[in-house]
Design an enzyme around this catalytic site. Structure first.
Site, mmCIF file in Angstrom:
data_model
loop_
_atom_site.group_PDB
_atom_site.id
_atom_site.type_symbol
_atom_site.label_atom_id
_atom_site.label_comp_id
_atom_site.label_asym_id
_atom_site.label_seq_id
_atom_site.Cartn_x
_atom_site.Cartn_y
_atom_site.Cartn_z
ATOM 1 C CE1 TYR A 125 38.631 45.433 35.679
ATOM 2 C CE2 TYR A 125 37.661 46.760 33.945
ATOM 3 C CZ TYR A 125 37.526 46.009 35.097
ATOM 4 O OH TYR A 125 36.291 45.831 35.650
ATOM 5 C CE LYS A 172 40.365 35.818 48.407
ATOM 6 N NZ LYS A 172 39.349 35.505 49.417
ATOM 7 C CG ASP A 205 36.831 37.173 51.021
ATOM 8 O OD1 ASP A 205 37.370 37.970 51.795
ATOM 9 O OD2 ASP A 205 37.223 36.003 50.886
ATOM 10 C CG ASP A 229 33.893 47.436 37.165
ATOM 11 O OD1 ASP A 229 32.974 48.263 37.241
ATOM 12 O OD2 ASP A 229 34.090 46.711 36.165
#
Ligand code: NAD
Length: 478
Positions: A125, A172, A205, A229
């Site tokens: 972002y 991740k 995930d 988000d």
């Protein structure tokens, strides 16, 4: 008395804000209001940020901002006011509680009660994007130690103050070892300071899949901006409806409270919208400003109203609900219930100190930083990695060597696979041959020689070690 800034926003905004303010005032909220105009009208008057400078002054002076959703006009050039506000005011923490209201609001997850704490300022972002070659564009993912420490500490403090048992971290870091790796590392460090709170880490995930399937196994989840988000919308939706969830954006100085949904323009002006999301935002605001008794009173009355089956159209179900009401009637019903508690849903009991006070970030002693190599990123239209390796070796000077070439991160030289697809964007890694240390003037020489040889270097990235620990990733397959 706390002075707050209020923006009624667009679409359903004014109706749900009026309902929310009426409820919290009836509950005894000690607030004084400065109202400002933000959103569509301001955008369309030619102000691309959607907010006037005078309004910033008011927000910064009052520090507490209750904001209804706004409409960002279609078409380019209009900056998202939400993103701007979060960043300008340093609102690093986005807190989104998602709780099911079973059996009064339909959900597949009757026992879900999670809080997502999303980092709000960093990650992809930062909006730092570049086109580098004909075929390749990049977006920089920036993660900082202060950013991670602040958000992770916030999540643990939240858990402590609100009696939550576990904080789960989603990253991740099996792929992004530096960025997500830092987040995970700092999570492990800070978890040690809270031995009474269980902690765990999931790869995002499988973690997200698990959250969508069995959300009841999670309590507080802390994660990076983009993941947060995505998963917070999923969490709100599977809890019952995005229309029920509120969100707090917290910084060291200022804070902004809102609903998570948008301005639903199709429902505007019809006394239909559910004010619950914004009301939940306002309850978080009341806790934040220390008016915890009022927050508790509002929350219990709201739960009781939902339990009474008094529902707006979005959650109304024939066999579950009792009366379908409009925005105003829903607010009246909550006001009627002030002082009452739900009998089946869990009664809330905000402790007197449901106010989080976090220490300011303390700068760390700088580490010993050593330059140990350089990556040259080259725009080259050939396809055979051996050829570009030969060209680069021809410009090399003594004391360093070309050690690796990757294309989109995968090693293609030496000993690449013919099957690997190569774009026009090549990363070429140079390391010193004698000893470990490289000098910046060696990079300058390399760049000068590349220029002379008409090699199109589009950027360089220095390779560092910090206190002897590698500060860069290997090539995939290296
Ligand atoms: P939205 O959340 O406004 O609405 C989607 C649908 O959800 C609506 O059509 C409606 O059926 C339902 N809904 C949402 N809130 C509801 C409520 N309180 N009560 C009952 N039903 C409700 O999303 P959208 O249609 O994608 O966006 C509309 C506008 O809102 C866009 O201009 C968008 O940019 C803006 N937006 C603003 C914010 C914000 O200000 N924080 C957030 C998201 C979207």
């Amino acid at each position: 008395m706390t002075r707050i800034t209020v923006a009624k926003g667009d679409g359903i905004g004014p109706e749900i804000m009026d309902a929310t303010l009426k409820i919290i005032k009836a509950a005894g909220a000690k607030i004084e209001i400065d109202e400002i105009e933000v959103g569509e009208k301001v955008y369309l008057s030619g102000n691309t940020s959607g907010i006037a400078n005078e309004s910033w002054d008011i927000i910064r002076r009052n520090k507490i901002f209750l904001k209804a959703p706004i409409t960002t006009p279609q078409g380019g050039g209009y900056k998202s006011l939400n993103v701007t506000t979060r960043k300008f005011l340093g609102l690093y923490s986005n807190v989104r509680p998602c709780m099911s209201l079973h059996p009064f609001v339909e959900t597949k997850h009757p026992n879900m009660d999670i809080v997502i704490v999303r980092e709000n300022e960093e990650d992809l972002y930062a909006g730092i994007e570049h086109q580098q070659t004909d075929e390749v564009v990049q977006c920089l993912k920036l993660i900082s130690r202060p950013g991670c420490e602040k958000i992770i500490r916030y999540a643990f403090e939240y858990a402590k103050v609100y009696g939550r048992k576990k904080v789960t971290c989603f990253t991740k870091d099996n792929i992004m070892k530096q960025t997500d790796g830092l987040f995970h590392e700092i999570f492990d460090e800070i978890a040690l300071e809270y031995p009474e709170i269980e902690n765990e880490h999931w790869i995002i995930d499988i973690g997200a899949a698990k959250m969508a399937d069995t959300p009841e196994i999670f309590d507080v989840i802390v994660t990076l901006n983009l993941y947060g988000d995505v998963i917070s919308d999923i969490a709100a939706q599977i809890a019952g409806s995005v229309g029920l969830a509120g969100s707090a954006n917290i910084g060291e100085e200022c804070a902004m409270f809102e609903a998570i949904h948008g301005s639903a323009p199709r429902r505007a002006g019809q006394n239909m919208a559910n004010p619950s999301g914004l009301l939940e935002g306002a309850v978080m605001m009341l806790n934040h400003i220390g008016q915890t008794e009022v927050a508790e009173k509002v929350q219990n009355a709201w739960l009781k109203t939902i339990e009474d089956g008094i529902h707006t159209y979005d959650i109304y179900k024939e066999n579950i609900s009792k009366v379908k009401v409009g925005t105003k009637e829903f607010a009246e019903a909550v006001i009627e219930n002030l002082g009452q508690k739900p009998s089946i849903l869990k009664v809330v009991n905000f402790s007197k100190d449901a106010v989080l006070t976090l220490p300011k970030y303390e700068k760390k002693t700088p580490k010993n930083k050593e330059l140990v190599g350089v990556d040259l990123f080259v725009h080259w239209n050939g396809t055979n990695p051996d050829e570009i390796a030969e060209i680069l070796q021809s410009i090399n000077t003594e004391n360093k060597e070309l050690t690796m070439i990757t294309n989109r991160g995968i090693k293609v030289w030496p000993e690449g696979f013919n099957e690997t697809y190569c774009t026009d964007h090549w990363r070429c890694r140079f390391k010193p041959t004698n000893g470990k240390i490289m000098f910046k003037n060696q990079i300058i020489t390399l760049l000068t020689r590349a220029l002379e040889a008409k090699i199109d270097v589009i950027k360089t990235e220095n390779l560092y070690e910090f206190d002897g620990k590698s500060g860069y990733s290997l090539g995939q397959g290296q």
